[in-house]
Design a protein around this motif. Structure first.
Motif, PDB file in Angstrom:
ATOM      1  N   ASN A 346       0.839  -1.199   0.000  1.00  0.00           N
ATOM      2  CA  ASN A 346       0.000   0.000   0.000  1.00  0.00           C
ATOM      3  C   ASN A 346       0.876   1.251   0.000  1.00  0.00           C
ATOM      4  N   ILE A 347       1.461   1.546  -1.148  1.00  0.00           N
ATOM      5  CA  ILE A 347       2.385   2.675  -1.269  1.00  0.00           C
ATOM      6  C   ILE A 347       2.082   3.412  -2.558  1.00  0.00           C
ATOM      7  N   LYS A 348       2.204   4.750  -2.498  1.00  0.00           N
ATOM      8  CA  LYS A 348       1.843   5.569  -3.647  1.00  0.00           C
ATOM      9  C   LYS A 348       2.803   5.359  -4.806  1.00  0.00           C
ATOM     10  N   GLN A 349       4.105   5.411  -4.513  1.00  0.00           N
ATOM     11  CA  GLN A 349       5.105   5.318  -5.574  1.00  0.00           C
ATOM     12  C   GLN A 349       5.986   4.083  -5.354  1.00  0.00           C
ATOM     13  N   SER A 372       1.228   6.322   1.727  1.00  0.00           N
ATOM     14  CA  SER A 372       0.433   5.164   1.324  1.00  0.00           C
ATOM     15  C   SER A 372      -0.339   5.435   0.036  1.00  0.00           C
ATOM     16  N   PHE A 373      -0.692   4.383  -0.649  1.00  0.00           N
ATOM     17  CA  PHE A 373      -1.477   4.475  -1.891  1.00  0.00           C
ATOM     18  C   PHE A 373      -2.860   5.027  -1.596  1.00  0.00           C
ATOM     19  N   THR A 374      -3.432   4.608  -0.463  1.00  0.00           N
ATOM     20  CA  THR A 374      -4.783   5.033  -0.120  1.00  0.00           C
ATOM     21  C   THR A 374      -4.821   6.446   0.445  1.00  0.00           C
ATOM     22  N   GLY A 375      -3.646   6.984   0.816  1.00  0.00           N
ATOM     23  CA  GLY A 375      -3.615   8.304   1.419  1.00  0.00           C
ATOM     24  C   GLY A 375      -3.825   8.273   2.924  1.00  0.00           C
ATOM     25  N   ARG A 379       0.804   2.209   8.849  1.00  0.00           N
ATOM     26  CA  ARG A 379       0.814   1.685  10.220  1.00  0.00           C
ATOM     27  C   ARG A 379       1.895   0.632  10.446  1.00  0.00           C
ATOM     28  N   ALA A 380       2.106  -0.243   9.503  1.00  0.00           N
ATOM     29  CA  ALA A 380       3.075  -1.318   9.691  1.00  0.00           C
ATOM     30  C   ALA A 380       3.802  -1.576   8.383  1.00  0.00           C
ATOM     31  N   PHE A 420       1.600  -1.287   4.880  1.00  0.00           N
ATOM     32  CA  PHE A 420       0.180  -1.427   5.227  1.00  0.00           C
ATOM     33  C   PHE A 420      -0.315  -0.108   5.804  1.00  0.00           C
ATOM     34  N   ASP A 421      -1.524   0.282   5.488  1.00  0.00           N
ATOM     35  CA  ASP A 421      -2.064   1.499   6.083  1.00  0.00           C
ATOM     36  C   ASP A 421      -2.807   1.157   7.382  1.00  0.00           C
TER      37      ASP A 421
END
Lengths: 518, 176
Positions: A346-349, A372-375, A379-380, A420-421
């Motif tokens: 879960n990462i933007k880039q 994170s990809f989700t914005g 968290r981990a 992970f978000d």
């Protein structure tokens, strides 16, 4: 004539690169514009794939991520001339900050060249290391690798030069082997795949050098069955390298023989463990062997064998070409050279980041990854694959260094970083670690085979609120038994992610409220 | 040929997919048995040709390789990739590993099972899809990922999945 580049690696293909390439060719044909379409490797800027590049004569200009439906409008806005204006225009790609900040030694050619073009490879320092090695004695080659400080990139970080020395020191005149471990099974890793799909000659060159160094005449690349594109690329590259005299009965005029063959695995994570891999190559069930004897002394078919990861062997051509000391100038402490960090989840880039050891995890997550990809808040982070610890934010300032991570009970492994978000349920992640072991255990030793099944059951009871405190004690003891009693890293390290959840995310092991019926 | 294109084996002219003959198995074994550690390459060749490894192939392989049936069976059953039953027209693998979990892989997995109406290792009643779990396709920066007949599809969503299966099916899927 304008040259257009559309990558051909698995990630680009998984996002429609073939359709993009076809459409560009069709539209150019319709307009009567002559173009040369090159299917290059990926540069590893995966959030921008498919990344289309145009050679304007003043460097390569990029557009991305291009979906097939946008090809027409991109061409109308001047893609073939490398013009700015379109929202997907990225400018000169070499100046992209994601690439500019990296120190690409192993991945210097990736994304620039056509993976199967020998001319491209040779034009970018290809085979310079092998040509040097062909003029050195085996001991001189091994000494160069020792001077580089290269440690095995598969996860165990054992000094490569010492392993090679052990095989070289075994009596000559007997069959020796070089085996490449390309069973890249850790979630969050793709660097081996990138080497094989985007720069296969580099791996071939590294293995040929290893063959000259230890006196091996046969090499095998054990590729996991999920990587069938890698297999096809390597098969073709091996044929071309043989025809050009870089493999075969007289490697680079050295008078030495080195043949290379690709073997396909069959979907068993455990075959990434080197002794299990050797069993599999021999045509058997992939059961791990007890060590000793070391594979360097009794390896494939009982013969002295170098077993190295793709990235270890891929680092060797640079080391022989530029010198072991040049490689050792990068890094920190006993972690020398560069590390191929694979930023995923879960990462933007997300993508490939090759940096000297010492960069902090936070720099990777924030400066490169952009959050994170989700914005949502991160968290981990699980670094090093499914058998490694989950790291909370308080540990993200740790430099990427084998010893610094080990001091935290964490590890760098093969360099995968999975983000992970804050929506992650860490109890579920702990359970999955045990579940994965039930699926992938080879079954030879009891702590791994049975312990993982009991682990899933105990975690289920804890999450159900059934005798929670006692079951947490039981889980801690089970983890200790698996760590101390398992034959190999599969059962021996499966508890690490579980223990990290117990330590850093205990709130997620509280009884969960019963699901509300919608 | 682009290396990215799938080189699917050509089906036998007179045989339907999944059919096999003892001679076919013998030919595959004899073509490869000279190799050191030949059993995995042989099993791959049989599965590539037939679509799975038929039970009746085991004694043929065992005899030609001078191994016991138990040994051959033991190797087949150890590896997740080898199948012993025929599969549907499309083999659909869903990545269950951590990087895809972090991008909604679990939700996608539930959607796919509901949509197809089968669990893992199951084949849809119209014989279109066989569903299998996979632990990492190496596409971890662009998950969640699935593969269809060994071709990886990234950034999968339930909506994209539905469109993909619609284009793959020749008959209308029965939805629950």
């Amino acid at each position: 004539m304008t040259t257009i580049y559309v990558p051909c690696d698995t990630t680009a293909l998984s996002l429609g690169a073939d359709q993009v390439a076809r459409q560009i060719q069709q539209r150019a044909d319709q307009q009567g514009v002559e173009i040369q379409l090159v299917r290059n490797g990926s540069r590893g800027l995966f959030w921008l794939e498919p990344l289309v590049e145009v050679d304007t004569g003043q460097g390569r200009v990029a557009y991305g991520p291009v979906v097939p439906e946008q090809v027409t409008e991109l061409l109308e806005s001047g893609l073939l001339a490398g013009q700015p204006g379109h929202p997907l225009y990225l400018g000169p790609i070499e100046q992209h900050p994601y690439l500019q900040r990296q120190q690409r030694l192993t991945f210097a050619r990736i994304g620039i060249t056509d993976p199967l073009s020998l001319a491209d490879y040779q034009a970018h320092d290809g085979f310079a290391g092998l040509e040097k090695a062909a003029r050195l004695t085996p001991q001189q080659i091994v000494d160069e690798v020792k001077a580089s400080g290269l440690r095995g990139r598969g996860g165990a970080a054992f000094p490569a030069g010492i392993k090679w020395q052990t095989v070289l020191d075994e009596p000559a005149g007997q069959q020796k082997y070089v085996v490449c471990n390309a069973d890249e099974g850790d979630s969050g890793t793709f660097a081996d795949r990138l080497v094989m799909e985007c720069d296969p000659y580099m791996l071939i060159e590294g293995m040929a050098i290893a063959g000259l160094a230890v006196g091996a005449t046969q090499g095998y690349i054990y590729v996991r069955s999920e990587y069938q594109l890698s297999q096809r690329m390597l098969d073709e590259a091996i044929l071309r390298a043989e025809a050009a005299g870089y493999l075969g009965d007289d490697v680079c005029g050295s008078g030495q023989t080195f043949h290379l063959e690709v073997r396909l695995g069959a979907g068993a994570y455990i075959c990434g463990e080197e002794t299990s891999l050797l069993e599999s190559l021999e045509g058997k069930r992939g059961l791990v062997r007890s060590k000793p004897p070391l594979p360097a002394i009794e390896g494939l078919f009982g013969q002295p064998t170098v077993v190295n990861n793709v990235l270890s062997l891929a680092a060797v051509p640079y080391i022989l070409d530029k010198g072991g000391n040049a490689y050792a100038e990068y890094g920190m402490g006993r972690s020398l050279g560069t590390l191929a960090i694979q930023l995923a989840g879960n990462i933007k880039q997300g993508g490939l980041i090759e940096m000297a050891f010492g960069v902090t995890l936070r720099e990777i997550l924030e400066d490169f990854g952009g959050g994170s990809f989700t914005g949502r808040p991160m968290r981990a982070v699980q670094v090093g694959g499914p058998l490694m610890a989950y790291m909370p934010a308080s540990q993200w300032d740790t430099p990427m260094d084998y010893e610094a991570f080990a001091a935290l009970g964490a590890g760098i492994g093969h360099g995968g970083v999975v983000v992970f978000d804050d929506t992650v349920d860490m109890g579920e992640q702990a359970r999955f670690a045990m579940e994965f072991c039930t699926v992938e255990s080879c079954g030879k030793c009891t702590p791994c085979r049975i312990g993982s099944v009991r682990g899933v059951e105990v975690i289920d009871r804890i999450r159900a609120g059934d005798n929670r405190d006692d079951n947490l004690v039981l889980l801690a003891e089970l983890c200790e038994t698996m760590v101390d009693g398992s034959l190999c890293a599969m059962g021996g390290m499966t508890p690490f992610p579980v223990q990290s959840v117990m330590k850093h995310f205990p709130e997620d092991l509280m009884a969960r409220p019963a699901p509300v019926e919608a | 040929m682009h290396m990215s294109e799938q080189n699917n084996p050509q089906p036998e002219a007179s045989l339907a997919a999944g059919d096999w003959t003892p001679d076919m198995i013998r030919a595959e074994v004899n073509a490869l048995k000279h190799k050191p550690g030949a059993l995995l390459p042989i099993l791959h060749a049989i599965q590539d040709r037939v679509g799975y490894i038929p039970e009746g192939a085991v004694p043929i392989v065992a005899e030609l390789m001078q191994q016991t049936r138990a040994e051959v069976h033991g190797v087949i059953s150890f590896y997740h990739y080898f199948r012993t039953r025929p599969v549907g027209s499309h083999v659909l693998q869903v990545c269950r590993a951590e990087a895809c979990q972090a991008r909604g892989g679990r939700e996608l997995e539930r959607h796919i099972q509901t949509r197809l109406g089968v669990a893992y290792q199951g084949t849809t009643s119209d014989n279109e899809f066989t569903l299998e779990p996979v632990y990492c396709l190496g596409n971890c920066a662009c998950g969640p990922s699935i593969s269809v007949n060994n071709e990886v599809h990234g950034r999968m969503t339930p909506q994209k999945f539905d469109r993909l299966t619609d284009t793959l099916t020749t008959t209308v899927l029965e939805l629950k």
